[in-house]
Design a protein around this motif. Structure first.
Motif, PDB file in Angstrom:
ATOM      1  N   SER A  46       0.842  -1.192   0.000  1.00 11.96           N
ATOM      2  CA  SER A  46       0.000   0.000   0.000  1.00 11.96           C
ATOM      3  C   SER A  46       0.879   1.245   0.000  1.00 11.96           C
ATOM      4  CB  SER A  46      -0.879   0.009   1.254  1.00 11.96           C
ATOM      5  OG  SER A  46      -0.073   0.255   2.408  1.00 11.96           O
ATOM      6  N   PRO A  47       0.302   2.408  -0.285  1.00  8.15           N
ATOM      7  CA  PRO A  47       1.098   3.634  -0.247  1.00  8.15           C
ATOM      8  C   PRO A  47       1.777   3.889   1.094  1.00  8.15           C
ATOM      9  CG  PRO A  47      -0.942   4.037  -1.414  1.00  8.15           C
ATOM     10  CD  PRO A  47      -1.047   2.656  -0.839  1.00  8.15           C
ATOM     11  N   LEU A  48       1.085   3.627   2.209  1.00  6.71           N
ATOM     12  CA  LEU A  48       1.708   3.874   3.510  1.00  6.71           C
ATOM     13  C   LEU A  48       2.835   2.889   3.783  1.00  6.71           C
ATOM     14  CD1 LEU A  48      -1.319   4.880   5.772  1.00  6.71           C
ATOM     15  CD2 LEU A  48       0.306   6.325   4.544  1.00  6.71           C
ATOM     16  N   ASP A  49       2.739   1.687   3.257  1.00  7.93           N
ATOM     17  CA  ASP A  49       3.873   0.751   3.331  1.00  7.93           C
ATOM     18  C   ASP A  49       5.090   1.356   2.645  1.00  7.93           C
ATOM     19  OD1 ASP A  49       1.993  -1.019   4.371  1.00  7.93           O
ATOM     20  OD2 ASP A  49       1.845  -2.224   2.544  1.00  7.93           O
ATOM     21  N   VAL A  50       4.843   1.971   1.484  1.00  7.38           N
ATOM     22  CA  VAL A  50       5.923   2.510   0.663  1.00  7.38           C
ATOM     23  C   VAL A  50       6.494   3.794   1.268  1.00  7.38           C
ATOM     24  CG1 VAL A  50       6.432   3.515  -1.607  1.00  7.38           C
ATOM     25  CG2 VAL A  50       5.110   1.396  -1.431  1.00  7.38           C
ATOM     26  N   VAL A  51       5.625   4.673   1.770  1.00  4.78           N
ATOM     27  CA  VAL A  51       6.094   5.896   2.425  1.00  4.78           C
ATOM     28  C   VAL A  51       6.998   5.543   3.603  1.00  4.78           C
ATOM     29  CG1 VAL A  51       5.365   7.860   3.839  1.00  4.78           C
ATOM     30  CG2 VAL A  51       4.182   7.357   1.698  1.00  4.78           C
ATOM     31  N   SER A  52       6.581   4.581   4.395  1.00  2.47           N
ATOM     32  CA  SER A  52       7.393   4.185   5.550  1.00  2.47           C
ATOM     33  C   SER A  52       8.697   3.536   5.100  1.00  2.47           C
ATOM     34  CB  SER A  52       6.605   3.231   6.456  1.00  2.47           C
ATOM     35  OG  SER A  52       6.263   2.031   5.773  1.00  2.47           O
TER      36      SER A  52
ATOM     37  N   PHE B 117       1.685  10.420  -2.103  1.00  4.81           N
ATOM     38  CA  PHE B 117       0.652   9.651  -2.805  1.00  4.81           C
ATOM     39  C   PHE B 117      -0.737  10.278  -2.664  1.00  4.81           C
ATOM     40  CE2 PHE B 117       3.991   6.417  -2.361  1.00  4.81           C
ATOM     41  CZ  PHE B 117       4.107   6.035  -3.691  1.00  4.81           C
ATOM     42  N   GLY B 118      -0.758  11.605  -2.537  1.00  6.96           N
ATOM     43  CA  GLY B 118      -2.030  12.314  -2.574  1.00  6.96           C
ATOM     44  C   GLY B 118      -2.892  12.189  -1.336  1.00  6.96           C
ATOM     45  N   PHE B 119      -2.363  11.672  -0.234  1.00  8.69           N
ATOM     46  CA  PHE B 119      -3.156  11.579   0.985  1.00  8.69           C
ATOM     47  C   PHE B 119      -3.556  12.967   1.470  1.00  8.69           C
ATOM     48  CE2 PHE B 119      -1.370   7.315   1.412  1.00  8.69           C
ATOM     49  CZ  PHE B 119      -2.478   6.611   1.872  1.00  8.69           C
ATOM     50  N   ALA B 120      -4.726  13.054   2.058  1.00  9.07           N
ATOM     51  CA  ALA B 120      -5.141  14.292   2.711  1.00  9.07           C
ATOM     52  C   ALA B 120      -4.347  14.434   4.011  1.00  9.07           C
ATOM     53  CB  ALA B 120      -6.632  14.257   3.002  1.00  9.07           C
ATOM     54  N   GLN B 121      -4.026  15.662   4.360  1.00 11.92           N
ATOM     55  CA  GLN B 121      -3.326  15.911   5.618  1.00 11.92           C
ATOM     56  C   GLN B 121      -4.296  15.753   6.780  1.00 11.92           C
ATOM     57  OE1 GLN B 121      -2.033  19.278   3.300  1.00 11.92           O
ATOM     58  NE2 GLN B 121      -0.164  19.407   4.542  1.00 11.92           N
ATOM     59  N   ILE B 122      -3.840  15.095   7.824  1.00 12.51           N
ATOM     60  CA  ILE B 122      -4.721  14.771   8.957  1.00 12.51           C
ATOM     61  C   ILE B 122      -4.282  15.479  10.233  1.00 12.51           C
ATOM     62  CG2 ILE B 122      -5.396  12.535   8.014  1.00 12.51           C
ATOM     63  CD1 ILE B 122      -3.356  11.238   9.885  1.00 12.51           C
ATOM     64  N   ALA B 123      -3.255  16.302  10.145  1.00 11.89           N
ATOM     65  CA  ALA B 123      -2.772  17.065  11.292  1.00 11.89           C
ATOM     66  C   ALA B 123      -2.389  18.455  10.809  1.00 11.89           C
ATOM     67  CB  ALA B 123      -1.592  16.355  11.944  1.00 11.89           C
ATOM     68  N   ALA B 124      -1.842  19.268  11.707  1.00 10.30           N
ATOM     69  CA  ALA B 124      -1.470  20.640  11.362  1.00 10.30           C
ATOM     70  C   ALA B 124      -0.602  20.664  10.118  1.00 10.30           C
ATOM     71  CB  ALA B 124      -0.732  21.287  12.528  1.00 10.30           C
ATOM     72  N   THR B 125      -0.923  21.561   9.204  1.00  7.51           N
ATOM     73  CA  THR B 125      -0.215  21.611   7.922  1.00  7.51           C
ATOM     74  C   THR B 125       0.952  22.588   7.912  1.00  7.51           C
ATOM     75  OG1 THR B 125      -1.696  23.336   7.074  1.00  7.51           O
ATOM     76  CG2 THR B 125      -2.333  21.034   6.695  1.00  7.51           C
ATOM     77  N   ASN B 126       1.132  23.323   9.012  1.00  7.33           N
ATOM     78  CA  ASN B 126       2.156  24.369   9.039  1.00  7.33           C
ATOM     79  C   ASN B 126       3.167  24.194  10.165  1.00  7.33           C
ATOM     80  OD1 ASN B 126       0.391  24.890  11.107  1.00  7.33           O
ATOM     81  ND2 ASN B 126       0.184  27.090  10.693  1.00  7.33           N
TER      82      ASN B 126
ATOM     83  N   GLY C 261       1.636  17.209   8.418  1.00 10.93           N
ATOM     84  CA  GLY C 261       0.248  16.770   8.495  1.00 10.93           C
ATOM     85  C   GLY C 261      -0.100  15.506   7.759  1.00 10.93           C
ATOM     86  N   TYR C 262       0.807  14.989   6.933  1.00 12.15           N
ATOM     87  CA  TYR C 262       0.494  13.784   6.177  1.00 12.15           C
ATOM     88  C   TYR C 262       0.588  12.545   7.069  1.00 12.15           C
ATOM     89  CZ  TYR C 262       0.810  16.550   1.904  1.00 12.15           C
ATOM     90  OH  TYR C 262       0.591  17.482   0.926  1.00 12.15           O
ATOM     91  N   PRO C 263      -0.247  11.533   6.797  1.00 10.08           N
ATOM     92  CA  PRO C 263      -0.187  10.314   7.595  1.00 10.08           C
ATOM     93  C   PRO C 263       1.220   9.718   7.626  1.00 10.08           C
ATOM     94  CG  PRO C 263      -2.092  10.276   6.144  1.00 10.08           C
ATOM     95  CD  PRO C 263      -1.278  11.467   5.743  1.00 10.08           C
TER      96      PRO C 263
END
Length: 647
Positions: free
Chosen positions: A314-320, A394-403, A440-442
């Motif tokens: 999955s994308p999160l497998d690859v990001v990690s 991989f285009g994930f929405a940010q889920i925490a503070a973006t700044n 902010g990204y997962p």
């Protein structure tokens, strides 16, 4: 400390010029002061979190059955996944011996099957939206993969990763593989691959050590970054299933069906081992041959995406995997015990590859970048940049503070050591800080900052200037010490001070406001706004205008007498303005030389008039003016500009 500048106070400089033309300032010109110093340079403090580079030895494959966030560096690095998925307390099989220096963490008497929904207590989805997006991404990717992507995914799965990613070397690929004595037995997708498992019988990274006198040190460096880099502890701790086990809509590559594990409980998806290995190998190769730095990093992330297209990760497998691969490479490269090995690898790589390609220290970099999109899929910079950014999140929405402010991991500066050898370690850390990915990204907001590193952007120099940024380049050392190009869009309120004999080219849409001071060497503007929004002060070097249209200076331009040169490279798409200079404020010419060159085949005829400088106000004259190909040049100065009539 900065060199004393006797011109900081306004000076009156008499001009004695024999050139034709006149303006209202023939008697004397008051030289303004240089742009004000903006204070101490920016810094990037080492985070207070436990450093991966200091604890990397805790990440051992044999620890996979009892690794925790507290005991294992890799598990801790990837801990952001706990905001998406929470595994059950680490399971320990009966009969496993506890670590010598500690005891087992709490355990549950259960066996993880690795098959979601079968009733086993594998873990809990914490963020359903992110988890679903993670699996849905694979469903879409595998349903729409092309034939070429399928072949690439198969080769990247079954070949040795060290062999596979060397095609990121472009024009140097054949020379690298030959020098490394690399081999592979996987060269295509066999007709019966859907039923027969083919394993690579090649040697992956090649032949190292003394058995390979010309390239063994390079191979050793690539192998070295794999020390303490196992993904098994993380896989066993997080117990997150592969995507095809989460959804039957994931279309596993048919040719890889024989590669499916028959023991899901020991086959976790998080983190991707292929990605981690490819990224750390790519980092090592980029370190050895920084002339292909961005291309090699792009290839490492491309292999990670192949794991998604295959349906294996999955994308999160690859990001990690990117995060762990980068951190593992940095930890080994930053180890002082490996200093001599690094130096030997860089020297040997260049010696061997130059010999193989018939290049020299002066031509090697150009050859390394000589590929075209027809024979080097990493030849297009814009495409590489876009793909690198896309594959980073991989285009994930940010889920925490973006700044959130960017952190720079301890030791990460080593990753730029050969790419930006003219910078100090402290400066390289600031480069990493000012080019970091958004927060902010997962998964990516680890405490140290590994997830947000953007090495592609970092190779293009600073992203922002704060305080005085002093760049001293020594052309006698060759390579990037002699010539480098920064392509980032540089912002900030700082000031750039260029020193040394080398050439720095600026190609971004820059907006920094603190000004530019050129004391030595060459500073070249390759974009219209190359020098930002401040004043430009040339007190001892060569300022080159090489933009595709008129180079615009938003503040003042000042040129002192002596060895200072203003070079305008005229030509390009808008031949009448490309390479010319437009100054919004006052252009003060206290002497020096104006040198006109012609680029991109542009060649004016005798009698033509060139509009070379336009300013809000022009004061003073050049001591000399030279124009390539013309022995007679008649300058015409006005209060707002300079034109040249060619003889």
């Amino acid at each position: 400390m900065y060199p004393l500048r006797p011109h900081l106070l306004a000076l009156s400089v008499a001009l004695a010029l024999s050139a034709c033309g006149s303006n209202t300032e023939d008697q004397a010109v008051v030289i303004p002061a240089a742009p004000a110093d903006q204070g101490a340079a920016d810094t990037a403090a080492v985070p207070s979190a436990t450093a991966f580079v200091d604890t990397v030895a805790t990440n051992q494959r044999g620890d996979a059955r009892y690794a925790t966030l507290d005991t294992n560096a890799a598990v801790r690095l990837l801990g952001g996944f706990l905001n998406v998925w929470k595994p059950l307390t680490q399971i320990v099989d009966a009969g496993v011996t506890a670590p010598a220096n500690g005891s087992f963490p709490a355990v549950v008497a259960s066996t993880w099957t690795g098959v979601p929904g079968d009733g086993s207590p594998d873990g809990t989805v914490v963020n359903a939206a992110v988890h679903q997006a993670n699996i849905d991404y694979v469903v879409k990717a595998t349903s729409g993969r092309t034939a070429d992507q399928a072949v690439q995914a198969y080769l990247d799965d079954r070949r040795g990763k060290g062999y596979s990613i060397t095609d990121g070397m472009g024009p140097l690929t054949a020379a690298w593989r030959s020098a490394a004595q690399q081999t592979t037995t996987i060269t295509s997708v066999a007709a019966d691959a859907t039923t027969v498992l083919y394993n690579d019988g090649g040697n992956n990274t090649g032949v190292g050590g003394t058995a390979n006198a010309n390239f063994g040190s390079v191979v050793d460096l690539v192998n070295l970054v794999g020390n303490n880099a196992s993904t098994e502890p993380a896989k066993r701790f997080y117990k997150y299933a592969r995507p095809y086990r989460w959804s039957s809509s994931v279309v596993l590559l048919p040719a890889l069906v024989p590669a499916k594990s028959t023991t899901p409980a020991t086959d976790g998806g998080y983190t991707s081992g292929h990605t981690a290995e490819a990224v750390r190998d790519a980092v090592a190769m980029a370190y050895a041959v920084p002339e292909r730095f961005q291309e090699m990093l792009s290839r490492g992330l491309e292999l990670g995406e192949s794991r998604i297209l295959a349906g294996m990760h999955s994308p999160l497998d690859v990001v990690s995997g990117r995060m762990l691969g980068t951190a593992s490479a940095a930890a080994n490269l930053a180890d002082a015990a490996n200093a001599a090995k690094k130096a030997a690898a860089v020297t040997q790589a260049h010696s061997a590859l130059m010999a193989a390609t018939g290049t020299t220290a002066d031509t090697f970099a150009t050859y390394a970048q000589s590929g075209t999109v027809a024979n080097d899929r990493f030849a297009d910079y814009a495409t590489n940049k876009a793909n690198y950014l896309r594959r980073s999140t991989f285009g994930f929405a940010q889920i925490a503070a973006t700044n959130a402010a960017a952190a720079v991991p301890k030791g990460a500066e080593v990753l730029l050591e050969t790419r930006q050898p003219y910078l100090s370690d402290a400066q390289r850390r600031v480069v990493l800080k000012t080019t970091a990915l958004a927060s902010g990204y997962p998964v990516m907001d680890d405490a140290e900052g590994w997830g947000r590193l953007n090495l592609f952007a970092a190779a293009d120099g600073y992203g922002a200037f704060t305080g005085n940024v002093t760049i001293a380049m020594d052309a006698s050392k060759g390579g990037f010490n002699a010539v480098d190009r920064w392509r980032n869009d540089i912002s900030g309120a700082g000031k750039l001070v260029k020193q040394g004999t080398g050439t720095l080219k600026l190609a971004g849409a820059n907006s920094w406001t603190g000004g530019t001071e050129l004391t030595a060497g060459t500073l070249q503007g390759d974009s219209v706004s190359a020098f930002g929004a401040g004043d430009v002060y040339n007190s001892g070097g060569t300022l080159v205008a090489n933009a595709p249209a008129a180079l615009k200076l938003a503040g003042k331009y000042t040129q002192l007498s002596g060895s200072t040169i203003l070079e305008l490279d005229l030509g390009g798409a808008a031949a009448g303005s490309a390479g010319s200079l437009t100054v919004t404020g006052v252009a003060t010419i206290g002497g020096g030389t104006l040198r006109i060159k012609f680029a991109n085949g542009y060649k004016p005829k005798a009698g033509e008039v060139l509009n070379v400088i336009t300013a809000g106000s022009l004061k003073g004259k050049f001591n000399s003016i030279t124009v390539d190909g013309f022995s007679t040049v008649t300058p015409a100065y006005s209060s707002t500009g300079l034109t040249l009539t060619l003889g």
